[in-house]
Design a protein around this motif. Structure first.
Motif, PDB file in Angstrom:
ATOM      1  N   THR A  51      60.050 -17.316 -38.141  1.00  0.00           N
ATOM      2  CA  THR A  51      59.852 -15.978 -38.701  1.00  0.00           C
ATOM      3  C   THR A  51      59.007 -15.137 -37.756  1.00  0.00           C
ATOM      4  O   THR A  51      57.985 -15.597 -37.258  1.00  0.00           O
ATOM      5  N   THR A  52      59.439 -13.914 -37.530  1.00  0.00           N
ATOM      6  CA  THR A  52      58.658 -12.932 -36.779  1.00  0.00           C
ATOM      7  C   THR A  52      58.326 -11.778 -37.723  1.00  0.00           C
ATOM      8  O   THR A  52      59.236 -11.149 -38.275  1.00  0.00           O
ATOM      9  N   THR A  53      57.048 -11.521 -37.908  1.00  0.00           N
ATOM     10  CA  THR A  53      56.604 -10.442 -38.785  1.00  0.00           C
ATOM     11  C   THR A  53      56.470  -9.153 -37.984  1.00  0.00           C
ATOM     12  O   THR A  53      55.861  -9.131 -36.926  1.00  0.00           O
ATOM     13  N   ARG A  54      57.057  -8.084 -38.517  1.00  0.00           N
ATOM     14  CA  ARG A  54      56.909  -6.752 -37.902  1.00  0.00           C
ATOM     15  C   ARG A  54      55.764  -5.989 -38.551  1.00  0.00           C
ATOM     16  O   ARG A  54      55.015  -5.301 -37.873  1.00  0.00           O
ATOM     17  N   SER A  55      55.643  -6.107 -39.875  1.00  0.00           N
ATOM     18  CA  SER A  55      54.507  -5.500 -40.579  1.00  0.00           C
ATOM     19  C   SER A  55      54.299  -6.263 -41.877  1.00  0.00           C
ATOM     20  O   SER A  55      55.233  -6.871 -42.409  1.00  0.00           O
TER      21      SER A  55
END
Length: 165
Positions: A51-55
């Motif tokens: 998972t990559t969180t943007r905000s």
């Protein structure tokens, strides 16, 4: 909450998935791992996903904008809006591909203390039976949800034993 019909069955039963797991950790720690992005991004998702969180803004009306990266290299745009937060007992959220996704589904999570352990239950309600069936058959939502809660349990175990930070 789901309404109940006269025969005692939930009026949304044909649109629901219910997954639960008992985790060997106190409720406050399990809730923290589910609600702080520094933890959440480390365990969220089924086997082989990252998972990559943007905000991320954990508050009622706030959102988590993220990308799930599948083991085959496919990226899945995801968006969660937090609808209810009752620490450390309950979270309600709306989950879709974007804030305007017409196929977004609701999830209701409860965290029940059982001594030093926590029972987490995740009830997901889809807009239609067809969307629920598609999630189960095409995206393996039941297995993926069980794997996600398994990752949460393993991650929290690591926190308790000092192997995760």
């Amino acid at each position: 909450m789901a309404t109940t019909s006269s025969d005692g069955e939930s009026a949304t039963a044909d649109r629901e998935i219910l997954i639960s797991r008992e985790i060997d950790a106190p409720r406050e720690l399990v809730f923290e791992a589910f609600t702080q992005v520094r933890h959440l991004s480390r365990w969220w998702g089924p086997e082989g996903f990252t998972t990559t969180t943007r905000s991320f803004e954990f508050r009622v009306g706030g959102a988590w904008d993220f990308v799930m990266h599948g083991p085959d290299g496919t990226d899945y745009q995801e968006w969660i809006t937090w609808r209810e937060i009752v620490p450390p007992q309950r979270i309600a959220l709306l989950h879709g591909e974007s804030p305007t996704d017409p196929d977004a589904f609701e999830s209701f999570l409860t965290f029940e203390s059982t001594g030093e352990r926590t029972r987490i239950a995740m009830r997901t309600v889809f807009p239609t039976r067809e969307l629920r069936d598609q999630a189960v058959e095409k995206y393996h939502a039941v297995e993926g949800g069980e794997q996600t809660l398994s990752h949460l349990a393993a991650y929290v175990a690591g926190l308790r034993h000092g192997t995760e930070s």
